[in-house]
Enzyme design. Structure first.
Site, PDB file in Angstrom:
ATOM      1  N   LYS A 126      12.441  -7.951   2.388  1.00 43.71           N
ATOM      2  CA  LYS A 126      11.551  -8.589   1.322  1.00 43.71           C
ATOM      3  C   LYS A 126      10.432  -7.609   1.028  1.00 43.71           C
ATOM      4  CE  LYS A 126       7.827 -10.983   1.405  1.00 43.71           C
ATOM      5  NZ  LYS A 126       6.970 -10.277   0.347  1.00 43.71           N
ATOM      6  N   GLU A 151       5.570  -8.415  -3.538  1.00 46.68           N
ATOM      7  CA  GLU A 151       5.966  -8.799  -4.828  1.00 46.68           C
ATOM      8  C   GLU A 151       4.943  -8.035  -5.984  1.00 46.68           C
ATOM      9  OE1 GLU A 151       5.853 -10.425  -2.239  1.00 46.68           O
ATOM     10  OE2 GLU A 151       7.708 -11.559  -2.212  1.00 46.68           O
ATOM     11  N   ASN A 201       1.004  -1.253  -0.018  1.00 43.97           N
ATOM     12  CA  ASN A 201       0.000   0.030   0.012  1.00 43.97           C
ATOM     13  C   ASN A 201       0.743   1.205   0.098  1.00 43.97           C
ATOM     14  OD1 ASN A 201       0.664  -0.696   2.692  1.00 43.97           O
ATOM     15  ND2 ASN A 201      -1.176   0.356   3.378  1.00 43.97           N
ATOM     16  N   GLU A 236       7.135   2.551  14.616  1.00 45.61           N
ATOM     17  CA  GLU A 236       8.175   2.937  13.340  1.00 45.61           C
ATOM     18  C   GLU A 236       8.157   4.263  13.055  1.00 45.61           C
ATOM     19  OE1 GLU A 236       6.696  -0.090  10.189  1.00 45.61           O
ATOM     20  OE2 GLU A 236       8.802  -0.653  10.934  1.00 45.61           O
ATOM     21  N   SER A 262      -1.084  -7.782   7.255  1.00 45.45           N
ATOM     22  CA  SER A 262      -2.281  -7.816   7.981  1.00 45.45           C
ATOM     23  C   SER A 262      -2.162  -8.698   9.245  1.00 45.45           C
ATOM     24  CB  SER A 262      -3.055  -8.897   7.042  1.00 45.45           C
ATOM     25  OG  SER A 262      -2.432 -10.214   7.008  1.00 45.45           O
ATOM     26  N   CYS A 278      -3.475   1.397   6.495  1.00 40.09           N
ATOM     27  CA  CYS A 278      -3.762   0.888   7.803  1.00 40.09           C
ATOM     28  C   CYS A 278      -4.437   1.817   8.820  1.00 40.09           C
ATOM     29  CB  CYS A 278      -2.684   0.246   8.289  1.00 40.09           C
ATOM     30  SG  CYS A 278      -1.273   1.207   8.439  1.00 40.09           S
ATOM     31  N   GLU A 284       3.703  -4.120  12.844  1.00 37.95           N
ATOM     32  CA  GLU A 284       2.539  -2.789  12.515  1.00 37.95           C
ATOM     33  C   GLU A 284       1.731  -3.316  11.587  1.00 37.95           C
ATOM     34  OE1 GLU A 284       0.535  -0.634  10.684  1.00 37.95           O
ATOM     35  OE2 GLU A 284       1.919   0.389   9.582  1.00 37.95           O
ATOM     36  N   LEU A 285       0.458  -3.847  12.245  1.00 33.08           N
ATOM     37  CA  LEU A 285      -0.685  -4.595  11.540  1.00 33.08           C
ATOM     38  C   LEU A 285      -1.927  -3.777  10.986  1.00 33.08           C
ATOM     39  CD1 LEU A 285      -0.030  -7.736  13.957  1.00 33.08           C
ATOM     40  CD2 LEU A 285       1.019  -7.279  11.670  1.00 33.08           C
TER      41      LEU A 285
HETATM   42  P1  NAD Z   1      -2.191 -10.698   3.071  1.00 34.62           P
HETATM   43  O1  NAD Z   1      -2.446 -11.183   4.587  1.00 34.62           O
HETATM   44  O2  NAD Z   1      -2.152 -11.796   2.113  1.00 34.62           O
HETATM   45  O3  NAD Z   1      -0.723 -10.228   2.909  1.00 34.62           O
HETATM   46  C1  NAD Z   1      -0.393  -8.980   3.574  1.00 34.62           C
HETATM   47  C2  NAD Z   1       1.299  -8.577   3.578  1.00 34.62           C
HETATM   48  O4  NAD Z   1       1.801  -9.588   4.255  1.00 34.62           O
HETATM   49  C3  NAD Z   1       1.624  -8.714   2.251  1.00 34.62           C
HETATM   50  O5  NAD Z   1       2.310  -7.575   1.637  1.00 34.62           O
HETATM   51  C4  NAD Z   1       1.975 -10.042   1.776  1.00 34.62           C
HETATM   52  O6  NAD Z   1       3.114 -10.157   0.753  1.00 34.62           O
HETATM   53  C5  NAD Z   1       2.721 -10.228   3.162  1.00 34.62           C
HETATM   54  N1  NAD Z   1       2.642 -11.727   3.503  1.00 34.62           N
HETATM   55  C6  NAD Z   1       1.897 -12.466   3.264  1.00 34.62           C
HETATM   56  N2  NAD Z   1       2.304 -13.918   3.806  1.00 34.62           N
HETATM   57  C7  NAD Z   1       3.334 -13.626   4.246  1.00 34.62           C
HETATM   58  C8  NAD Z   1       4.417 -14.443   5.018  1.00 34.62           C
HETATM   59  N3  NAD Z   1       4.046 -15.593   5.313  1.00 34.62           N
HETATM   60  N4  NAD Z   1       5.648 -13.905   5.473  1.00 34.62           N
HETATM   61  C9  NAD Z   1       5.852 -12.604   5.182  1.00 34.62           C
HETATM   62  N5  NAD Z   1       4.888 -11.729   4.287  1.00 34.62           N
HETATM   63  C10 NAD Z   1       3.698 -12.321   4.220  1.00 34.62           C
HETATM   64  O7  NAD Z   1      -3.189  -9.673   2.541  1.00 34.62           O
HETATM   65  P2  NAD Z   1      -3.325  -8.762   1.330  1.00 34.62           P
HETATM   66  O8  NAD Z   1      -4.450  -9.277   0.477  1.00 34.62           O
HETATM   67  O9  NAD Z   1      -1.930  -8.885   0.643  1.00 34.62           O
HETATM   68  O10 NAD Z   1      -3.618  -7.320   2.031  1.00 34.62           O
HETATM   69  C11 NAD Z   1      -4.924  -7.364   2.774  1.00 34.62           C
HETATM   70  C12 NAD Z   1      -4.984  -7.227   4.105  1.00 34.62           C
HETATM   71  O11 NAD Z   1      -3.629  -6.974   4.607  1.00 34.62           O
HETATM   72  C13 NAD Z   1      -5.694  -5.789   4.606  1.00 34.62           C
HETATM   73  O12 NAD Z   1      -6.914  -6.259   4.506  1.00 34.62           O
HETATM   74  C14 NAD Z   1      -4.735  -5.281   5.666  1.00 34.62           C
HETATM   75  O13 NAD Z   1      -5.492  -5.636   6.744  1.00 34.62           O
HETATM   76  C15 NAD Z   1      -3.555  -5.837   5.622  1.00 34.62           C
HETATM   77  N6  NAD Z   1      -2.361  -4.956   5.004  1.00 34.62           N
HETATM   78  C16 NAD Z   1      -2.004  -4.078   6.280  1.00 34.62           C
HETATM   79  C17 NAD Z   1      -1.165  -3.240   5.914  1.00 34.62           C
HETATM   80  C18 NAD Z   1      -0.691  -2.191   6.759  1.00 34.62           C
HETATM   81  O14 NAD Z   1       0.007  -0.992   6.467  1.00 34.62           O
HETATM   82  N7  NAD Z   1      -0.709  -2.507   8.093  1.00 34.62           N
HETATM   83  C19 NAD Z   1      -0.626  -3.194   4.646  1.00 34.62           C
HETATM   84  C20 NAD Z   1      -1.048  -3.776   3.576  1.00 34.62           C
HETATM   85  C21 NAD Z   1      -2.122  -4.968   3.752  1.00 34.62           C
END
Ligand code: NAD
Length: 476
Positions: free
Chosen positions: A173, A176, A150, A456, A227, A282, A248-249
């Site tokens: 990392k 992607e 994001n 952060e 997430s 977030c 930071e979730l």
């Molecule tokens: P997701 O839960 O699949 O992934 C969230 C992030 O985690 C992605 O960047 C993904 O590449 C990474 N990720 C996933 N599995 C991982 C693992 N096992 N090890 C390391 N990294 C991993 O969800 P999504 O569809 O990409 O995003 C949707 C949700 O993620 C949103 O509903 C939101 O809650 C959350 N999100 C939060 C933030 C934030 O700034 N806190 C940013 C992006 C997404």
């Protein structure tokens, strides 16, 4: 067509098996580029490089580290106009927001560069004059950092710049889905003269990379933004290996609008904040709790602002909201809207996908929302505002604290007593009253409860990369 490689030990290279992932432009659905995929062997080399570089980097003076970070910030500033269109085309946000994110990234690096010179230990007077007691601040070691799509550049800066400022080395990392802008950021550090191995960049299978790095005994700290479900998995893994962590979730920010607030100001500021980055933030305001006497006035003014949002390709200067970053968010929005309407909510604006190409979705407002609908319980992470009336501050505070999230909260009131009650009563990591003042480099940034732990931003962000070593020395 962009082609992003891995950075391991100072060299940009394809993954050792030559595999690549496709990266899509969310405004068109077309392939925008490719990112190299790391193998287990590449991950191992990245951990070894960060470990090898740590011995020297941790001994570089704070003064020199600061200079190097400042040079990276200057390069990023020079390259904003080149990187912003890349960020827009892989993430979707309007060009003006992409420039804003990059400008914020420059500010973050500059702030952490300054902090690199201010890492002090402390003296604790001994119980006899002959005993000298000191606390030395030392970098925790090589860091595994995971950043989302994001704010791919700004979120990466929070980890890279704070970690390097503290004297840590980093294996990052990036997401992607937005790899090119992050590689361009990392390129600024390389071109500024960062020693080989101090910063490494990987892409590939997120679960494979995180499980291998977190379990690696050379990695001493884990920092993740993303997430809550993934954060919990990585926290468990980090716990099993006793690693320092920052998480930071997700969030589900409540906004409390009281009857004594400046309603015009609240509607304008909140609409601006809600639809920034198409709501994929977030700290996005999400649960709009409005005192019942001003519900109608607030809703009308807010909806009028929302109807003026111009959705379109982020490269078009007229667009004030771009597409959602990936098709998963469209699916989520459609599911949440259908569930809300079935549950008794009213659609006051938007609610539908726009067109068939790209991930465009209307800025959406739902009113009369029951707390039982899915959107009031799971993070929508999209352009959706949920409006609900309240009677009296106790009811508002109780709804604000109902969820397990606790990242950001907002309030609008002219009463200092109400402001104080919000400040002491809301379970949140951050609270912004009468404006949107979160996310400055010098202020803490982080959550409580299921939104994670650690900060952060601010001096706390550097502290997260430091150990305090206590030394007591008898001089007799
Ligand atoms: P997701 O839960 O699949 O992934 C969230 C992030 O985690 C992605 O960047 C993904 O590449 C990474 N990720 C996933 N599995 C991982 C693992 N096992 N090890 C390391 N990294 C991993 O969800 P999504 O569809 O990409 O995003 C949707 C949700 O993620 C949103 O509903 C939101 O809650 C959350 N999100 C939060 C933030 C934030 O700034 N806190 C940013 C992006 C997404």
């Amino acid at each position: 067509m962009q082609d992003t490689r891995l950075l391991i030990d100072g060299r940009w290279a394809a993954g050792s098996k030559g595999e690549r992932l496709e990266v899509f432009n969310p405004a068109t659905g077309e392939v925008f580029g490719h990112a190299a995929v790391a193998t287990a062997e590449d991950i191992e080399r990245a951990a070894a490089a960060a470990h090898g570089a740590f011995a020297a980097w941790s001994k570089v003076s704070g003064f020199e580290r600061s200079g190097l970070l400042k040079a990276a910030a200057a390069l990023l500033k020079e390259r904003i106009e080149t990187i912003a269109p890349i960020l827009t085309q892989e993430q979707g946000k309007p060009l003006s927001e992409a420039r804003g994110e990059l400008g914020n990234a420059v500010n973050l690096i500059e702030f952490f560069a300054e902090e690199a010179r201010r890492i002090y230990g402390r003296d604790i007077p001994g119980r006899t004059p002959a005993v000298v007691q000191t606390v030395r601040k030392e970098p925790v070691g090589p860091v595994a950092a995971f950043t989302p799509w994001n704010f791919p550049v700004a979120q990466s800066c929070r980890k890279i710049a704070a970690g390097l400022a503290a004297g840590c080395t980093v294996v990052l990392k990036g997401s992607e889905e937005t790899p090119h802008s992050v590689a361009a950021l990392v390129g600024c550090f390389v071109d500024a003269g960062l020693p080989a191995g101090a910063l490494n960049l990987l892409y590939g299978d997120p679960a494979m990379i995180s499980s291998q790095l977190i379990a690696d005994r050379r990695i001493r700290k884990v920092s993740f933004t993303g997430s809550t479900p993934v954060g919990k998995k990585l926290a468990a893994l980090a716990g099993a290996h006793m690693k320092r962590t920052t998480f930071e979730l997700g969030g589900h920010a409540p906004v409390l609008v009281f009857r004594d607030a400046d309603i015009d100001q609240a509607a304008t500021r909140l609409a601006g904040a809600k639809y920034r980055n198409a709501g994929q933030v977030c700290i996005s305001p999400t649960r709009f709790l409005v005192e019942e006497d001003v519900l109608e006035e607030f809703t009308d003014k807010f909806v009028a602002q929302v109807k003026a949002v111009k959705v379109g390709n982020g490269l078009d200067p007229q667009s004030t909201m771009g597409p959602l970053a990936n098709p998963r968010r469209i699916d989520a929005m459609e599911r949440l809207v259908a569930d809300a309407v079935a549950g008794g909510a009213t659609l006051a604006a938007g609610g539908s996908r726009i067109g068939n190409a790209g991930n465009f979705f209307e800025p959406t407002v739902l009113t009369d929302v029951p707390t039982t609908i899915a959107a009031m319980n799971e993070e929508p992470f999209g352009p959706m505002a949920l409006i609900r009336p309240f009677k009296g501050i106790d009811e508002a505070l109780s709804e604000a604290n109902r969820l397990d999230y606790g990242l950001a909260a907002y309030g609008y009131t002219r009463s200092s007593e109400t402001a104080h009650r919000m400040a002491s009563g809301i379970e949140t990591g951050m609270l912004s009253i009468n404006h949107h003042g979160l996310s400055l480099p010098e202020t803490p940034f982080g959550g409580v409860k299921d939104s994670g732990y650690g900060s952060e931003g601010g001096v706390e962000a550097v502290e997260a990369y430091l150990n305090g070593k206590f030394v007591t020395h008898a001089t007799f």
